[in-house]
Design an enzyme around this catalytic site. Structure first.
Site, short mmCIF file in Angstrom:
data_model
loop_
_atom_site.label_atom_id
_atom_site.label_comp_id
_atom_site.label_asym_id
_atom_site.label_seq_id
_atom_site.Cartn_x
_atom_site.Cartn_y
_atom_site.Cartn_z
N ASP A 8 60.80 -29.65 -37.40
CA ASP A 8 62.17 -29.40 -36.95
C ASP A 8 62.98 -29.02 -38.19
OD1 ASP A 8 64.82 -29.52 -36.17
OD2 ASP A 8 64.77 -31.62 -35.54
N LYS A 71 70.84 -22.86 -42.36
CA LYS A 71 70.37 -22.39 -41.05
C LYS A 71 71.41 -21.49 -40.39
CE LYS A 71 68.34 -24.42 -36.87
NZ LYS A 71 67.94 -25.70 -36.28
N GLU A 169 64.17 -25.32 -29.57
CA GLU A 169 64.41 -26.76 -29.75
C GLU A 169 64.52 -27.52 -28.42
OE1 GLU A 169 67.78 -26.66 -32.37
OE2 GLU A 169 66.53 -25.93 -34.01
N ASP A 191 72.46 -31.67 -27.15
CA ASP A 191 72.08 -31.86 -28.56
C ASP A 191 73.33 -31.91 -29.43
OD1 ASP A 191 71.24 -31.60 -31.18
OD2 ASP A 191 69.84 -29.96 -30.80
#
Ligand code: AMP
Length: 609
Positions: A8, A71, A169, A191
Site C-alpha cells: 500500500d 503521491k 485500493e 477511506d
C-alpha cells in the site's frame, strides 16, 4: 513459485504485507523496531537520503529538502498540480511533461521519490524473509488515471520491483474482508486517512469488482482534526497562561503532536489529559471525547456529501449498499464510525486494522497471482473510457468505462484530407464527447502513409489494456500493406530511457547512501538530545546540584564536539553518554511535572466548587 508481496503506497504512510503460508492469512511486515507504518516521507541532504520516520523528523527543520505527499504529484503535469503547490513546502518546477521537484541543485521526479519509499519496504521484506523480493502488487486510488498508474509502475521498477499488478485500493480493502466471495452485491469503501478522503462504490459479481463511482476530498483527513484541536488549545493557552504560541513553529509542532496523541487516545477513552512542557510554563489540560466531537463534527459531516454524490453517480440509494468497509486511520474515530453507520444504515466492517486493510488486500491479490489461491478469479475494470480524437474534435470510444480488464479493442479509421502522409493520433480518457473536455493521454504520429485520396487509407487502431490497467496503442495503415505501429506512453510518464537511467542511478546512490544515512541519523539524534538537554537545564535549574550540572555540562560539550565530526560512532557514544548523564535530571523533572499537574487539578477542582 516466487514470492509476491502486497504494498500500500500511501499519501501519508506506506506498508507491506504477505500471505502467511501456514495460516493462509495476510499479515503486515513490521520493521526491526516493530513499526508497521512507514511514513511516505523522504528527506535529502548532500548525497544522503532519509526515509520514513527519520525523514518525517526533518519536516520542520529542513522543509525544502523533505518531500512528502508525493503521491499527489505522481504521473501528473505542472498544470495538473498547480493547486496542490500551496500545500507543499518543497519546490516543484514548472515545465512540460512530468513534474520535477527541485532539491538544491538537483531535480528529482515523483516516481524516484516513491521508489525510495518502495525500496525501503522491499528491504524490510527481504530482511524478514531472508531472501530477495522482486515482485509486488501495488495499490492506487480507484480514480488514478493511466499516467498515474504508469508512474506507480515506474516507481516500482526504479526500486528494483516488478509491479505485477496495479490494484485499486477499495478493491484491495474489499478483498481483505473476503468480499469477492459474495455472489453479487454493492460495496461502499469509506477511506479517511491523514490528509485525504475517498469514497468508492463497487459492484462485486462473481469475483469481479467494478468501480461504479468515486468521490472524495483530496484535502480532508485526520490532519484537519489535529489542526482543529491545536486551534482550540492555542485559545485555551492564551486564556489561561496569557501566552500566544501561534507564531512559534516549535511550540506549534509540540502542540500538533500532543493533539494527535490525545485524539488517538480519545478513540478508546472518554477523556484524556495533555501535558506539554514549554519554556515558561507547563501546559496541562483535560479533554473529553464530547469536546473532541464538538471540534471535529463539521469536518466529519463534510465527508457525507461526497458519499451522497457517489451514490447518486452510481444511481443508488444508501439502502442499496450491501457492505460498508472502513479504511484509513481516521475511521477509528468513534464519531466517524457513527456517521458512516447512520448514512448507510448498517454497521461497517471494522474488524481489521483500517491502516493495514489495503496492504492486506494487496497481499491477498499477490497470493492469487502467485498461484497460491486458485479457486478465485479476480478481475478489475477500467475506471474511465478510452478513445481516439477524430474529425471535429469528437471522441471515438474504443474501450468504454467499466470494461473488465485485461481487454483489447480494434477500430478502423481513415484520413480526411487528400494526399495525407502523416496522421495525428490523439488518445484520450474520459466520459465527455469532445476531446478537449477529456484528459489527453498521449499523442503520436503515424507517418509514412502513401499519399491517397481522403477516405482511402485504412488505419487500424488497436487498444490493449493489460491486467494493470495500463494502455498500449498501436496504429497500422493496412491498404498499402505498409504498416507502422507506435507504442504509446502516457503524456506525463517517463520514457524507457529515463527509467533505465533512474534504475542505474538509484543503485549507485543506494550504496553511497548507507554510510551517509547512518551519519545523518546519528547527527539528527544528537541534535534532538542537545535541544532537549538545553531546555531541561533551563527549566530544571533549581532541581540539580552544582556537581550534576557540571557533569551534564561536560557531556553536552563533548556531544557538541562529536556532532561536528564525521565520526558517527563517536557521535553515538557521546549521545549515549549524554543520556546517561541526564537520567537523574529527567527523573526529578518528571516528578516535578507530575506534582504540578496534580496541584493544578486540585486547583481546578477548588475553582469548580
Ligand atoms: P492513514 O493515512 O490511513 O495512515 O491515517 C492516518 C491518520 O489516522 C492520522 O491523522 C492519524 O492521526 C489517524 N489515526 C491513527 N490512529 C487513530 C486512532 N486510534 N484514532 C483516531 N485517529 C487515528
Amino acid at each position: 513459485m516466487s514470492r509476491i508481496v502486497g504494498i500500500d503506497l500511501g499519501t501519508t504512510n506506506s506498508l507491506i504485507a504477505y500471505v502467511d503460508e501456514k495460516s493462509g492469512l495476510p499479515r503486515v511486515i513490521p520493521d526491526r523496531d516493530g513499526n508497521v507504518l512507514l511514513p511516505s516521507v523522504v528527506s535529502f541532504s548532500g548525497d544522503g537520503v532519509l526515509v520514513g520516520a527519520a525523514a518525517r523528523r526533518q519536516l520542520v527543520r529542513r522543509p525544502a529538502a523533505t518531500v512528502y505527499s508525493v503521491k499527489r504529484l505522481m504521473g501528473r503535469g505542472y498544470d495538473d498540480v498547480k493547486e496542490e503547490l500551496r500545500y507543499l513546502p518543497f519546490k516543484v518546477l514548472p515545465g512540460e511533461g512530468i513534474v520535477k521537484i527541485a532539491i538544491g541543485s538537483r531535480e528529482i521526479t515523483p516516481p524516484e521519490v516513491s521508489a525510495i519509499v518502495l525500496r525501503s519496504l522491499k528491504e524490510r521484506a527481504e530482511a524478514h524473509f531472508g531472501e530477495p523480493i522482486a515482485k509486488a502488487v501495488v495499490t492506487v486510488p480507484a480514480y488514478f488515471n493511466d499516467g498515474q498508474r504508469q508512474a506507480t509502475k515506474d516507481a516500482g521498477r526504479i526500486a528494483g520491483l516488478d509491479v505485477v499488478r496495479i490494484l485499486n485500493e477499495p478493491t484491495a480493502a474489499s478483498l481483505a474482508y473476503g468480499l469477492q466471495r459474495i455472489h453479487e452485491g454493492v460495496v461502499a469503501v469509506y477511506d479517511l486517512g491523514g490528509g485525504t478522503f475517498d469514497i468508492s462504490i463497487l459492484r462485486v459479481k462473481e469475483g469481479v469488482f467494478e468501480v461504479l463511482a468515486t468521490n472524495g476530498n483530496t484535502h480532508l483527513g485526520g490532519d484537519d482534526f489535529d489542526r482543529a484541536i491545536v486551534l482550540w488549545l492555542l485559545d485555551d493557552i492564551r486564556t489561561r497562561h496569557g501566552a500566544d504560541l501561534g507564531s512559534d513553529p516549535e511550540a506549534l509542532q509540540e502542540l500538533r503532536l500532543a493533539a494527535e496523541a490525545a485524539k488517538i487516545r480519545l478513540s478508546a477513552d472518554d477523556r484524556t489529559t495533555l501535558t506539554i512542557p514549554f519554556d515558561a510554563f507547563t501546559y496541562h489540560r483535560e479533554i473529553t471525547r464530547a469536546e473532541l466531537d464538538g471540534l471535529i463534527e463539521q469536518l466529519v459531516d463534510s465527508t457525507l456529501l461526497p458519499c451522497r454524490m457517489a451514490l447518486a453517480d452510481a444511481g443508488l440509494a444508501p439502502a442499496d449498499i450491501d457492505e460498508v468497509v472502513l479504511v484509513g486511520g481516521s475511521t477509528r474515530v468513534p464519531l466517524v464510525r457513527r456517521r458512516v453507520h447512520e448514512l448507510f444504515g448498517k454497521a461497517p466492517h471494522s474488524q481489521l486494522n483500517p491502516d493495514e486493510v489495503v496492504a492486506l488486500g494487496a497481499a491477498v491479490q499477490a497470493r492469487i497471482l502467485a498461484g497460491g489461491i486458485t479457486n478465485m478469479l479476480l478481475l478489475d475494470v477500467t475506471p474511465l473510457s478510452l478513445g481516439i480524437e477524430t474529425l471535429g474534435g469528437i471522441v471515438s470510444v474504443l474501450i468504454p468505462r467499466n470494461t473488465t480488464i485485461p481487454t483489447h479493442a480494434r477500430e478502423m479509421f481513415t484520413t480526411s484530407v487528400d494526399g495525407q502522409r502523416v496522421v495525428d493520433m490523439h488518445v484520450v480518457q474520459g466520459e465527455r464527447e469532445l476531446a478537449k473536455d477529456c484528459r489527453s493521454l498521449a499523442r503520436f504520429e503515424l507517418s509514412g502513409v502513401d499519399p491517397m485520396p481522403a477516405g482511402m487509407p485504412k488505419i487500424e487502431v488497436v487498444f490493449l489494456i493489460d491486467a494493470n490497467g495500463i494502455l498500449q496503442v498501436t496504429a497500422t495503415e493496412l491498404r498499402t500493406g505498409k504498416a507502422a505501429a507506435i507504442e504509446v506512453r502516457p503524456a506525463y510518464g517517463l520514457s524507457e530511457a529515463d527509467v533505465e537511467r533512474m534504475v542505474e542511478e538509484s543503485f549507485t546512490y543506494a550504496e553511497a547512501d548507507v554510510e551517509a544515512r547512518l551519519l545523518i541519523e546519528a547527527r539528527n539524534e544528537a541534535d534532538i538530545v542537545i535541544t532537549h538537554v538545553e531546555r531541561a537545564l533551563r527549566q530544571g535549574e533549581a532541581l540539580v546540584g552544582d556537581d550534576e550540572r557540571q557533569t551534564i555540562g561536560a557531556a553536552l560539550e563533548a556531544l557538541r564536539r562529536a556532532r561536528a565530526t564525521e565520526d558517527r560512532e563517536l557521535i553515538r557514544e557521546a549521545t549515549t553518554a549524554m543520556n546517561r548523564a541526564t537520567e537523574h535530571l529527567a527523573e526529578v523533572m518528571m516528578d516535578a511535572a507530575l506534582k504540578a499537574a496534580l496541584a493544578s487539578r486540585r486547583a481546578d477542582r477548588v475553582l469548580e466548587k
